[in-house]
Scaffold this motif. Structure first.
Motif, mmCIF file in Angstrom:
data_model
loop_
_atom_site.group_PDB
_atom_site.id
_atom_site.type_symbol
_atom_site.label_atom_id
_atom_site.label_comp_id
_atom_site.label_asym_id
_atom_site.label_seq_id
_atom_site.Cartn_x
_atom_site.Cartn_y
_atom_site.Cartn_z
ATOM 1 N N SER A 1 -4.687 2.832 15.409
ATOM 2 C CA SER A 1 -4.348 1.310 14.922
ATOM 3 C C SER A 1 -2.850 0.873 15.478
ATOM 4 N N THR A 2 -2.607 -0.229 15.545
ATOM 5 C CA THR A 2 -1.112 -0.655 16.013
ATOM 6 C C THR A 2 -0.193 -0.165 15.148
ATOM 7 N N SER A 3 -0.449 -0.010 13.638
ATOM 8 C CA SER A 3 0.533 0.556 12.889
ATOM 9 C C SER A 3 1.246 1.747 13.399
ATOM 10 N N ALA A 4 0.171 2.767 13.618
ATOM 11 C CA ALA A 4 0.678 4.070 13.987
ATOM 12 C C ALA A 4 1.342 3.723 15.327
ATOM 13 N N GLN A 5 0.943 3.137 16.378
ATOM 14 C CA GLN A 5 1.540 2.913 17.737
ATOM 15 C C GLN A 5 2.967 2.365 17.383
ATOM 16 N N ASN A 6 3.071 1.608 16.508
ATOM 17 C CA ASN A 6 4.595 0.890 16.289
ATOM 18 C C ASN A 6 5.501 1.938 15.832
ATOM 19 N N VAL A 7 5.043 2.754 15.020
ATOM 20 C CA VAL A 7 5.922 3.516 14.445
ATOM 21 C C VAL A 7 6.321 4.634 15.400
ATOM 22 N N LYS A 8 5.594 5.135 16.156
ATOM 23 C CA LYS A 8 6.027 6.164 17.251
ATOM 24 C C LYS A 8 6.888 5.513 18.334
ATOM 25 N N ASP A 9 6.355 4.114 18.827
ATOM 26 C CA ASP A 9 7.167 3.409 19.708
ATOM 27 C C ASP A 9 8.498 2.945 19.575
ATOM 28 N N LYS A 10 8.637 2.220 18.242
ATOM 29 C CA LYS A 10 9.940 1.727 17.890
ATOM 30 C C LYS A 10 10.380 1.928 16.535
ATOM 31 N N LEU A 11 9.321 1.779 15.501
ATOM 32 C CA LEU A 11 9.895 1.665 14.323
ATOM 33 C C LEU A 11 10.675 2.842 13.620
ATOM 34 N N ALA A 12 10.017 3.952 13.813
ATOM 35 C CA ALA A 12 10.537 5.282 13.397
ATOM 36 C C ALA A 12 10.116 6.513 14.187
ATOM 37 N N PRO A 13 10.472 6.680 15.231
ATOM 38 C CA PRO A 13 9.809 7.373 16.456
ATOM 39 C C PRO A 13 10.077 9.131 15.655
ATOM 40 N N LEU B 227 2.714 4.735 3.295
ATOM 41 C CA LEU B 227 1.368 4.247 4.005
ATOM 42 C C LEU B 227 1.926 3.368 4.670
ATOM 43 N N THR B 228 1.671 3.363 5.890
ATOM 44 C CA THR B 228 2.068 1.861 6.829
ATOM 45 C C THR B 228 0.833 1.402 7.577
ATOM 46 N N THR B 229 0.631 -0.030 7.245
ATOM 47 C CA THR B 229 -0.083 -0.570 8.132
ATOM 48 C C THR B 229 -0.129 -2.357 7.605
ATOM 49 N N ASP B 230 -0.962 -2.917 7.977
ATOM 50 C CA ASP B 230 -0.712 -4.463 7.648
ATOM 51 C C ASP B 230 -0.488 -4.796 6.147
ATOM 52 N N ASN B 231 0.213 -5.636 5.845
ATOM 53 C CA ASN B 231 0.617 -6.112 4.438
ATOM 54 C C ASN B 231 -0.800 -6.546 3.615
ATOM 55 N N SER B 232 -1.655 -7.100 4.610
ATOM 56 C CA SER B 232 -3.043 -7.621 3.910
ATOM 57 C C SER B 232 -3.675 -6.465 3.347
ATOM 58 N N ILE B 233 -3.825 -5.313 4.072
ATOM 59 C CA ILE B 233 -4.463 -4.252 3.753
ATOM 60 C C ILE B 233 -3.826 -3.692 2.486
ATOM 61 N N LEU B 234 -2.584 -3.326 2.703
ATOM 62 C CA LEU B 234 -1.638 -2.632 1.518
ATOM 63 C C LEU B 234 -1.784 -3.431 0.189
ATOM 64 N N ALA B 235 -1.909 -4.883 0.384
ATOM 65 C CA ALA B 235 -1.918 -5.685 -0.893
ATOM 66 C C ALA B 235 -3.309 -5.258 -1.662
ATOM 67 N N GLY B 236 -4.269 -5.202 -1.020
ATOM 68 C CA GLY B 236 -5.449 -4.751 -1.471
ATOM 69 C C GLY B 236 -5.535 -3.533 -2.129
ATOM 70 N N TYR B 237 -4.973 -2.453 -1.644
ATOM 71 C CA TYR B 237 -5.077 -1.046 -2.269
ATOM 72 C C TYR B 237 -4.250 -1.117 -3.629
#
Ligand code: GLU
Length: 279
Positions: free
Chosen positions: A157-169, A194-204
């Protein structure tokens, strides 16, 4: 006249049988459409309420399901002729390249890395990466707070990639096969977020069994423009899907699908993005 009709019918029958032979056993599936009777296989998520969910009764619901159903109709396939195929984040490109699905509508962010392997129609939706935490946890208010936390996301996912690359390595990141797998761990404190798109998180967060347990932090950590993934180089299909998405937005069906699927989660969506013919 009679003779003429009979020979025309014979010729038509011959063409039909030749076509059937040429297409072999797969003639029914993923064809060009148009007759309304052919089958089409479409990739969606099965575990994301509001987007793509397989319900206990075996039916499917969500915004991606509605978008895919609309697009399929425009391509000439009735809803009853859709075969839904589960498409986990890490498998989407492969399912498309292998021809296992005609297209994928699965919270699928358009980006350059993926465009090396597949093409996209759209974008048809804009989400943002956010965090889901336990309702009583006030220790996580920004991405950097994750550097000392246990975090769950999904492989590919882009979510996991973003965490590793920039958000919180430095975050202790564990990747699962699907986001729903992160929820039990978040509840019983195996994970802090848990991190991913807000659209998905709102559903959970809005699911009956989760009510009052989790909250979205409310960050916009990235832009996630959703596209419909299709086989690289199939510009004809790409154009047809872009036309279908444009029609869905202009005839009010897009707005209705947003309300139907995200309304219950109280999700504040972005306006419909402009379809980009070159995406
Ligand atoms: N939209 C992001 C992505 O395509 C996250 C959601 C997902 O994994 O489906 O990777």
């Amino acid at each position: 006249m009679k003779l003429h009709k009979a020979s025309a019918a014979a010729a038509a029958a011959l063409v039909l049988s030749l076509t059937a032979t040429a297409c072999g056993g797969k003639s029914e599936e993923n064809g060009a459409g148009g007759s309304g009777g052919d089958k089409i296989t479409i990739g969606i998520k099965f575990d994301q309420p509001g987007l793509g969910l397989k319900k206990p009764d075996g039916t499917y619901a969500g915004f991606d399901v509605d978008v895919a159903t609309y697009v399929a109709k425009e391509l000439g396939y009735d809803a009853k002729n859709i075969i839904w195929k589960e498409s986990p984040s890490a498998e989407r490109e492969n399912l498309i390249s292998n021809g296992d699905v005609k297209f994928v509508a699965a919270s699928y962010t358009i980006n350059d890395e993926r465009k090396k392997k597949v093409d996209f129609a759209g974008p048809y939706f804009l989400a943002h990466q956010d965090l889901l935490v336990r309702a009583d946890d006030s220790s996580i208010t920004k991405a950097e707070d994750l550097n000392s936390k246990k975090l769950c996301s999904v492989t590919g996912s882009t979510s996991a990639q973003n965490v590793k690359d920039k958000l919180a390595p430095k975050a202790d990141l564990q990747n699962s096969g699907g986001y729903s797998e992160c929820l039990t761990g978040l509840e019983n404190k195996a994970f802090d977020a848990l991190t991913t798109d807000n659209s998905i998180l709102a559903g959970y967060a809005a699911q009956k069994e989760h009510q009052g347990k989790f909250k979205l932090v409310g960050l916009k950590l990235s832009d996630e423009p959703y596209g419909i993934g299709l086989k690289k180089g199939d510009t004809e299909l790409q154009k047809k899907i872009n036309d279908a998405l444009t029609k869905m937005e202009s005839d009010g069906s897009w707005e209705k699908a947003v309300k139907d699927n995200f309304g219950p989660a109280n999700y504040k969506n972005e306006p419909a993005p402009k379809i980009d013919a070159t995406s």
